[in-house]
Motif scaffolding. Structure first.
Motif, PDB file in Angstrom:
ATOM      1  N   PRO A  74       0.794  -1.234   0.000  1.00 57.08           N
ATOM      2  CA  PRO A  74       0.000   0.000   0.000  1.00 57.08           C
ATOM      3  C   PRO A  74       0.824   1.282   0.000  1.00 57.08           C
ATOM      4  N   GLN A  75       2.066   1.208   0.454  1.00 57.43           N
ATOM      5  CA  GLN A  75       2.881   2.413   0.556  1.00 57.43           C
ATOM      6  C   GLN A  75       3.569   2.781  -0.765  1.00 57.43           C
ATOM      7  N   GLY A  76       3.519   1.940  -1.760  1.00 60.25           N
ATOM      8  CA  GLY A  76       4.180   2.250  -3.024  1.00 60.25           C
ATOM      9  C   GLY A  76       5.673   2.436  -2.827  1.00 60.25           C
ATOM     10  N   ILE A  77       6.324   1.407  -2.289  1.00 63.91           N
ATOM     11  CA  ILE A  77       7.733   1.492  -1.881  1.00 63.91           C
ATOM     12  C   ILE A  77       8.673   1.796  -3.054  1.00 63.91           C
ATOM     13  N   ASP A  78       8.260   1.492  -4.270  1.00 73.48           N
ATOM     14  CA  ASP A  78       9.104   1.811  -5.439  1.00 73.48           C
ATOM     15  C   ASP A  78       9.467   3.294  -5.458  1.00 73.48           C
ATOM     16  N   PHE A  79       8.512   4.135  -5.117  1.00 74.48           N
ATOM     17  CA  PHE A  79       8.772   5.575  -5.135  1.00 74.48           C
ATOM     18  C   PHE A  79       9.747   5.968  -4.035  1.00 74.48           C
ATOM     19  N   LEU A  80       9.614   5.364  -2.860  1.00 80.42           N
ATOM     20  CA  LEU A  80      10.556   5.632  -1.774  1.00 80.42           C
ATOM     21  C   LEU A  80      11.968   5.238  -2.188  1.00 80.42           C
ATOM     22  N   ILE A  81      12.105   4.099  -2.857  1.00 75.57           N
ATOM     23  CA  ILE A  81      13.424   3.658  -3.330  1.00 75.57           C
ATOM     24  C   ILE A  81      13.998   4.666  -4.331  1.00 75.57           C
ATOM     25  N   ASP A  82      13.154   5.156  -5.244  1.00 75.30           N
ATOM     26  CA  ASP A  82      13.607   6.173  -6.209  1.00 75.30           C
ATOM     27  C   ASP A  82      14.110   7.429  -5.495  1.00 75.30           C
ATOM     28  N   ILE A  83      13.403   7.838  -4.457  1.00 72.80           N
ATOM     29  CA  ILE A  83      13.793   9.029  -3.691  1.00 72.80           C
ATOM     30  C   ILE A  83      15.158   8.815  -3.042  1.00 72.80           C
ATOM     31  N   LEU A  84      15.337   7.641  -2.440  1.00 72.08           N
ATOM     32  CA  LEU A  84      16.596   7.356  -1.758  1.00 72.08           C
ATOM     33  C   LEU A  84      17.757   7.297  -2.741  1.00 72.08           C
ATOM     34  N   ILE A  85      17.525   6.714  -3.909  1.00 70.61           N
ATOM     35  CA  ILE A  85      18.581   6.634  -4.928  1.00 70.61           C
ATOM     36  C   ILE A  85      18.977   8.038  -5.387  1.00 70.61           C
ATOM     37  N   HIS A  86      17.980   8.874  -5.654  1.00 67.68           N
ATOM     38  CA  HIS A  86      18.242  10.203  -6.181  1.00 67.68           C
ATOM     39  C   HIS A  86      18.915  11.109  -5.144  1.00 67.68           C
ATOM     40  N   ASN A  87      18.663  10.854  -3.865  1.00 66.22           N
ATOM     41  CA  ASN A  87      19.223  11.698  -2.807  1.00 66.22           C
ATOM     42  C   ASN A  87      20.349  11.012  -2.043  1.00 66.22           C
ATOM     43  N   ASN A  88      20.879   9.945  -2.612  1.00 65.41           N
ATOM     44  CA  ASN A  88      21.935   9.194  -1.947  1.00 65.41           C
ATOM     45  C   ASN A  88      23.144  10.089  -1.655  1.00 65.41           C
TER      46      ASN A  88
END
Length: 401
Positions: A234-248
């Motif tokens: 339900p949280q759409g974790i794919d988007f969270l992963i994208d955020i973490l990658i982009h702000n690594n």
């Protein structure tokens, strides 16, 4: 009055903080006799038992594992719940005349239990609607729309609404949704009765803040974006992963994630690959420890999968508001949580999947400390006016007068 609360949340006492334990504590404090029926999953290796803790009666019913387990066991366990609860309530609570039955979703499979108590004792029935199933599963592609499984659970859902005298919904959008999609069963039963808590009203000094961040190896001067709660579909974790990658390893920015769920391992593997110095993933913390850690953070995060057509309203919002944190919500367009946040000036919203928009918000929060602190205070004030457990209690009790 004698009140019985049915839930699939494991409750061992009501001294712990939470939306359900806080509400039951409020009923107890108002002089009512409180009875709880909840599961003790097989992983806890306990038989069905009845105890009295914190002044309330707690019937722990032995079940299969129904949370954080395989889909097969969860499915079978959920189907068995109704008969297990009914049998145990008849055995252990049969001499209690109940005046009010309170229950929450999930699950939607307690109808026979509710009907038994309602008609045996002429009890009032009150549903706390926290989950709109099976449509949420359809939205996420977990079950096929109009398939056999969907039709089976849709029928269960309609029966649950029919047996409910009143339905407390988390937000106005929730009321509109279930009323428009279930006109015959719901009618005028639905009302707004949002997630609510008894706040702890605590702050920490700068010295304590430094000590907490040091304990968890969080940079003292970074802006900390915190997410706490379920890590599932339900949280759409794919988007969270994208955020973490982009702000690594982005200077001045730190991400704290505390939680567990079906997507935890996938998230962990993605974070491990980044070899990041500005991400901390913790697999759950005791509630008191989590609250302390959250007090040392700067911004709270909420995620919902963009495919949802139902208006979810995550309860994790309350923890952020308690701690005076402004909120960034990245959700679908059906929920009204973003509207609530923006309209009352305690955070910002973007569509889940809008990476550019989300990153702009991250930059704004990092750059404007006074602005985010003002919004954090606005959120706490909003919570104190709208999300207190006393208000939920009064909303339910007005029907008993």
């Amino acid at each position: 009055m004698n009140i019985i609360f049915l839930t699939i949340t494991r409750i061992t006492g009501i001294s712990e903080r939470g939306i359900y334990t806080d509400l039951m504590r409020e009923f107890r404090n108002e002089g009512h006799q409180v009875y709880i029926a909840c599961p003790t999953e097989r992983k806890y290796k306990q038989n069905t038992n009845l105890t009295k803790v914190d002044g309330v009666h707690i019937l722990s019913i032995k079940t299969l594992n129904i949370q954080k387990t395989s889909l097969i066991e969860k499915g079978i366990g959920t189907l068995l719940l109704e008969s297990q609860f009914l049998e145990s309530i008849k055995k252990y609570y049969d001499n209690v005349k109940f005046d009010l039955v309170i229950y929450s979703t999930p699950p939607i499979t307690f109808t026979k239990v509710i009907r038994y108590i309602k008609y045996k004792y002429r009890a009032t029935t009150y549903l706390l609607l926290k989950d709109i199933f099976p449509q949420n599963a359809v939205d996420l592609g977990m079950i096929k729309e109009n398939g056999i499984i969907h039709r089976y659970f849709k029928n269960k859902e309609k029966r649950l609404y029919s047996v409910s005298d009143y339905i407390g919904c988390m937000s106005p959008a929730n009321v509109d949704y279930i009323t428009s999609h279930n006109k015959t069963e719901v009618g005028k039963k639905a009302e707004v009765n949002p997630n609510s808590i008894e706040p702890f009203l605590k702050t920490i000094s700068n010295v304590e803040r430094i000590a907490i961040r040091t304990q968890y190896n969080i940079p003292l001067n970074d802006t900390v974006f915190a997410y706490g709660g379920n890590l599932g579909k339900p949280q759409g974790i794919d988007f969270l992963i994208d955020i973490l990658i982009h702000n690594n390893n982005k200077p001045g920015t730190f991400f704290l994630i505390v939680g567990d769920g079906t997507e935890y391992l996938r998230l962990k593997l993605s974070i491990d690959k980044l070899k990041s110095k500005n991400i901390l993933l913790l697999k759950n913390l005791p509630k008191a420890n989590y609250d302390q850690l959250l007090l040392s953070c700067d911004v709270g995060l909420i995620f919902l999968d963009k495919r949802f057509t139902i208006p979810n309203f995550p309860s994790r919002l309350l923890s952020y508001l308690e701690c005076h944190l402004p909120v960034i919500a990245a959700t679908d367009s059906s929920t009204d949580i973003g509207d609530t946040i923006v309209k009352n000036n305690f955070g910002t919203w973007c569509l889940n999947g809008d990476l550019s928009g989300f990153n702009k918000l991250i930059a704004e929060y990092c750059e404007n400390i006074a602005w985010r602190q003002e919004m954090g205070n606005n959120g706490n004030n909003f919570m104190m006016k709208n999300y207190l457990v006393q208000q939920s209690y009064q909303t339910i009790m007005k029907h008993m007068l």
